[in-house]
Design a protein around this motif. Structure first.
Motif, PDB file in Angstrom:
ATOM      1  N   GLU A   9       0.815  -1.219   0.000  1.00  0.00           N
ATOM      2  CA  GLU A   9       0.000   0.000   0.000  1.00  0.00           C
ATOM      3  C   GLU A   9       0.847   1.267   0.000  1.00  0.00           C
ATOM      4  O   GLU A   9       0.488   2.245  -0.647  1.00  0.00           O
ATOM      5  CB  GLU A   9      -1.022   0.002   1.139  1.00  0.00           C
ATOM      6  N   LYS A  10       1.967   1.257   0.684  1.00  0.00           N
ATOM      7  CA  LYS A  10       2.813   2.465   0.717  1.00  0.00           C
ATOM      8  C   LYS A  10       3.350   2.782  -0.684  1.00  0.00           C
ATOM      9  O   LYS A  10       3.280   3.930  -1.143  1.00  0.00           O
ATOM     10  CB  LYS A  10       3.959   2.290   1.704  1.00  0.00           C
ATOM     11  N   GLY A  39       0.546   3.948  -2.934  1.00  0.00           N
ATOM     12  CA  GLY A  39       0.215   5.326  -2.593  1.00  0.00           C
ATOM     13  C   GLY A  39       1.224   6.322  -3.130  1.00  0.00           C
ATOM     14  O   GLY A  39       0.863   7.416  -3.574  1.00  0.00           O
ATOM     15  N   GLU A  40       2.499   5.947  -3.099  1.00  0.00           N
ATOM     16  CA  GLU A  40       3.542   6.825  -3.650  1.00  0.00           C
ATOM     17  C   GLU A  40       3.429   6.920  -5.166  1.00  0.00           C
ATOM     18  O   GLU A  40       3.626   7.984  -5.745  1.00  0.00           O
ATOM     19  CB  GLU A  40       4.930   6.312  -3.249  1.00  0.00           C
ATOM     20  N   PRO A  53      -0.829   9.088  -6.359  1.00  0.00           N
ATOM     21  CA  PRO A  53      -1.228  10.004  -5.281  1.00  0.00           C
ATOM     22  C   PRO A  53      -2.728   9.992  -4.978  1.00  0.00           C
ATOM     23  O   PRO A  53      -3.123  10.133  -3.817  1.00  0.00           O
ATOM     24  CB  PRO A  53      -0.763  11.375  -5.786  1.00  0.00           C
ATOM     25  N   LYS A 106      -3.327   7.138  -2.777  1.00  0.00           N
ATOM     26  CA  LYS A 106      -2.813   7.399  -1.427  1.00  0.00           C
ATOM     27  C   LYS A 106      -3.900   8.028  -0.554  1.00  0.00           C
ATOM     28  O   LYS A 106      -4.004   7.730   0.640  1.00  0.00           O
ATOM     29  CB  LYS A 106      -1.595   8.313  -1.492  1.00  0.00           C
ATOM     30  N   TYR A 130      -9.411   2.172   0.572  1.00  0.00           N
ATOM     31  CA  TYR A 130      -8.324   1.364   0.010  1.00  0.00           C
ATOM     32  C   TYR A 130      -8.519  -0.123   0.313  1.00  0.00           C
ATOM     33  O   TYR A 130      -8.396  -0.969  -0.567  1.00  0.00           O
ATOM     34  CB  TYR A 130      -6.976   1.844   0.548  1.00  0.00           C
TER      35      TYR A 130
END
Length: 191
Positions: free
Chosen positions: A26-27, A30-31, A34, A37, A54
Motif C-alpha cells: 500500500e505504501k 500510494g507513492e 497520489p 494514497k 483502500y
C-alpha cells in the motif's frame, strides 16, 4: 519506481493473491498513485461499508477472476471517493458523483501509463458505471449503450464490489445481482 509501466501494473494486478498484495504494497502504491494514497485509511462512515476505501478496493479485487479489464476497473473504481465525499451532521458519509470523478482520474492515469484510447474508454466506462443499478427495466438500454458482453463484465465487477461491502449488507445485494444475471443470460443474442 514501483508500477512504473502498464505492464508492471498488469502483472501486479494479475497475481493470485492480489488483495493481500495490495495491503503489503500500500505504501508503494500510494507513492505511485497520489489519488490512491488519499484512499488509504480514508473512512467511509457508511452502513454499507466496514473498511476504508483502500481496503475495500483490495477486498473487491480479491473476489475478481483474472480478467485484467475487471481488475484494472476495480483498482480504480473508488479512487475519486476522497475528493467528493459529503458528511451529514450525524456523521454518515456519502460519495455522490464518485463514479464520474473516479472515471476522470482513471482516464488521466491510463493515459499517463500509455494505454490506447479505445482501451481507456472501455475501462473508464466500467468505472463510471460501477454503481449504476442494472434492472430488468433498464438492462436493454445498457446493452444497447455498452454491448452485451460488457454489461456481463459490469455485472461481474458489481458482484466483486458488493462482496467487499459490509457483511450485513452483502447477501441482499448478491441475491439481487444473481437475479439480474439470470435475466441477463436469457437475453443472450447468441442463444
Amino acid at each position: 519506481m514501483f508500477l512504473e509501466t502498464k505492464e508492471e501494473l498488469e502483472k501486479f494486478l494479475l497475481q493470485d493473491n492480489i488483495g493481500e498484495q495490495m495491503i503489503i504494497h500500500e505504501k508503494q502504491i500510494g507513492e505511485r498513485f497520489p489519488d490512491m494514497k488519499k484512499c488509504i485509511g480514508f473512512p467511509q462512515n457508511n452502513i454499507h461499508h466496514h473498511l476504508d476505501v483502500y481496503r475495500h478496493t483490495a477486498l473487491a479485487l480479491s473476489f475478481c477472476n483474472k480478467s485484467i479489464d475487471l481488475r484494472l476497473a476495480l483498482f480504480f473504481h473508488d479512487i475519486g471517493k476522497p475528493v467528493c465525499f459529503q458528511d451529514e451532521l450525524c456523521g454518515v458519509r456519502h460519495f455522490r458523483g464518485h463514479p464520474i470523478v473516479s472515471a476522470q482520474i482513471t482516464r488521466k492515469i491510463l493515459i499517463e501509463l500509455g494505454y490506447d484510447d479505445k482501451y481507456i474508454k472501455k475501462i473508464v466506462m466500467y468505472v463510471k458505471n460501477h454503481d449504476d443499478i442494472v434492472t430488468k427495466r433498464n438492462i436493454g438500454k445498457k446493452i444497447k449503450m455498452m454491448g452485451y458482453k460488457k454489461v456481463g463484465q459490469l455485472l461481474k465487477m458489481q458482484e466483486c464490489d458488493a462482496r467487499a461491502h459490509h457483511p450485513a449488507k452483502v447477501e441482499k445485494r448478491l441475491n439481487y445481482l444473481s437475479e439480474i444475471k439470470a435475466f441477463y443470460m436469457k437475453l443472450n443474442p447468441d442463444g
